[in-house]
Design an enzyme around this catalytic site. Sequence first.
Site, short mmCIF file in Angstrom:
data_model
loop_
_atom_site.label_atom_id
_atom_site.label_comp_id
_atom_site.label_asym_id
_atom_site.label_seq_id
_atom_site.Cartn_x
_atom_site.Cartn_y
_atom_site.Cartn_z
N ASP A 55 -2.11 -9.32 8.64
CA ASP A 55 -1.88 -8.68 7.34
C ASP A 55 -0.89 -7.54 7.59
O ASP A 55 -1.24 -6.36 7.47
CB ASP A 55 -3.18 -8.17 6.74
CG ASP A 55 -3.02 -7.72 5.29
OD1 ASP A 55 -1.93 -7.95 4.71
OD2 ASP A 55 -3.97 -7.15 4.73
N HIS B 129 -0.86 -2.46 -4.53
CA HIS B 129 -0.26 -3.35 -5.53
C HIS B 129 -0.20 -2.73 -6.93
O HIS B 129 -0.48 -3.39 -7.94
CB HIS B 129 -1.00 -4.68 -5.59
CG HIS B 129 -0.88 -5.49 -4.33
ND1 HIS B 129 0.26 -5.52 -3.56
CD2 HIS B 129 -1.76 -6.34 -3.71
CE1 HIS B 129 0.09 -6.33 -2.53
NE2 HIS B 129 -1.13 -6.83 -2.59
N ARG C 178 0.81 -1.22 0.00
CA ARG C 178 0.00 0.00 0.00
C ARG C 178 0.84 1.27 0.00
O ARG C 178 1.91 1.32 0.62
CB ARG C 178 -0.92 0.00 1.22
CG ARG C 178 -1.94 -1.13 1.20
CD ARG C 178 -2.71 -1.23 2.50
NE ARG C 178 -3.74 -2.27 2.40
CZ ARG C 178 -3.54 -3.55 2.70
NH1 ARG C 178 -2.33 -3.95 3.11
NH2 ARG C 178 -4.51 -4.43 2.57
N HIS D 53 2.71 -12.89 -5.08
CA HIS D 53 1.60 -12.94 -4.14
C HIS D 53 0.95 -14.32 -4.12
O HIS D 53 -0.29 -14.44 -4.12
CB HIS D 53 0.56 -11.87 -4.49
CG HIS D 53 -0.27 -11.41 -3.34
ND1 HIS D 53 -1.12 -12.26 -2.66
CD2 HIS D 53 -0.40 -10.20 -2.74
CE1 HIS D 53 -1.75 -11.59 -1.72
NE2 HIS D 53 -1.33 -10.33 -1.74
N GLU E 173 4.86 -12.46 1.45
CA GLU E 173 5.30 -11.57 0.39
C GLU E 173 6.60 -10.86 0.79
O GLU E 173 6.59 -9.97 1.63
CB GLU E 173 4.21 -10.53 0.11
CG GLU E 173 2.84 -11.13 -0.20
CD GLU E 173 1.74 -10.13 0.07
OE1 GLU E 173 1.75 -9.04 -0.55
OE2 GLU E 173 0.88 -10.41 0.93
#
Length: 389
Positions: free
Chosen positions: A284, A138, A113, A212, A352
């Site tokens: 996350d 992304h 982000r 991803h 990631e």
Amino acid sequence: MSTRLTGARLGAVVLLIAGLGVAGPSTSYAAAAPSITREAWGTTTGGEAVDRYTLVNNGLRVRILTYGGILQSIEAPDRHGKRADVALGFGNLADYEAKSPYFGCITGRYANRIAQGTFVLDGVTYHLPVNDGPNSLHGGTTGFDKRVWKATPASTGNTVSLRLEFTSPDGDQGYPGALTTVVTYTLTRGHEIRMDYRATTTEPTVVNLTNHAYWNLAGEGAGTIDTTRLRINASRYTPVDATLIPTGAVDPVARTPMDFRKATAIGERNRSGFAQLVIGRGYDHNWVLDRRDASYRKLEVAAQATDPRSGRQLTVLTTEPGLQFYAGNFLDGTLTGKSGRMYRQGDGFALETQHYPDSPNQATFPSTVLRPGETYRTTTVYRLGVSHG
């Protein structure tokens, strides 16, 4: 099933088969020589042809799409030698175009982000598409995950690889500079998927690339990843605000549910009332890796995940400073995968490798600026094995 091709595209297939060999449907790819084959896999809504490449080496079979550079399937053996596809994804191109939450793709120009879809570089303010609440995620609405890449296969005898190239024009999604990116997937005899990323630019810009893939080491469509044991080589992480943008702090993981320095079941603390997990509906977040090499040139172990049921084990090595661990919090049963089963919350996880989210707006984070004459270089390895413990 391979699609029959004609004309110029048929010539490309003949060259590939003659140079690298074919693993047919009756071939035992555990014993077969390394091979790579190509098949047509549909056409995008914009009229671009998409191919799927199948790479086989020493018991591991990986399928890669030229659309988004997607790892469409990863077939790996368990502790008893039984193979399963351990990557979430779709069985057709249309679903990848219309529904995919970034399954298996290359994300860019900027993975993760950027706050408010805005950053300043050399005194100039750049505006990006906002596609994740108030933020850009992304690479924007049409990131690298939605582009068709030029593919070139290769073989060394012990490895097979697929070189993917795409040039993003100056101003694409608001980013400055024409960015030429090359991502090479290499399948080694050590059950590794090696990903080498390279990029150059015509103007100063920012770059942050990753893959991803969503993993379920018990098998795609097998259900929850709660029992998967995860270890992350990080003693710190970057906490986020209500929109999942880093606050700028770098906090210790000690005595919090963010501490994965010892292998811990993903589901053990994922539903705790810890404020950061409430914000993200679970994990996350970006972990700050405990690296010995501060130059970001050497591969070091970032994380290891083990499924106790099958024994399959994934080890992630990278040259990157950060790792975003995402526990599939936003899978909600509206997507049906390759197995014909719904994907529900916590049915897959992503690891990631990356620079930190929102780095262009965070002066204390490692820089993601790339200038003309420089080459962006980063490498990540997915190593698949088994645990007999």
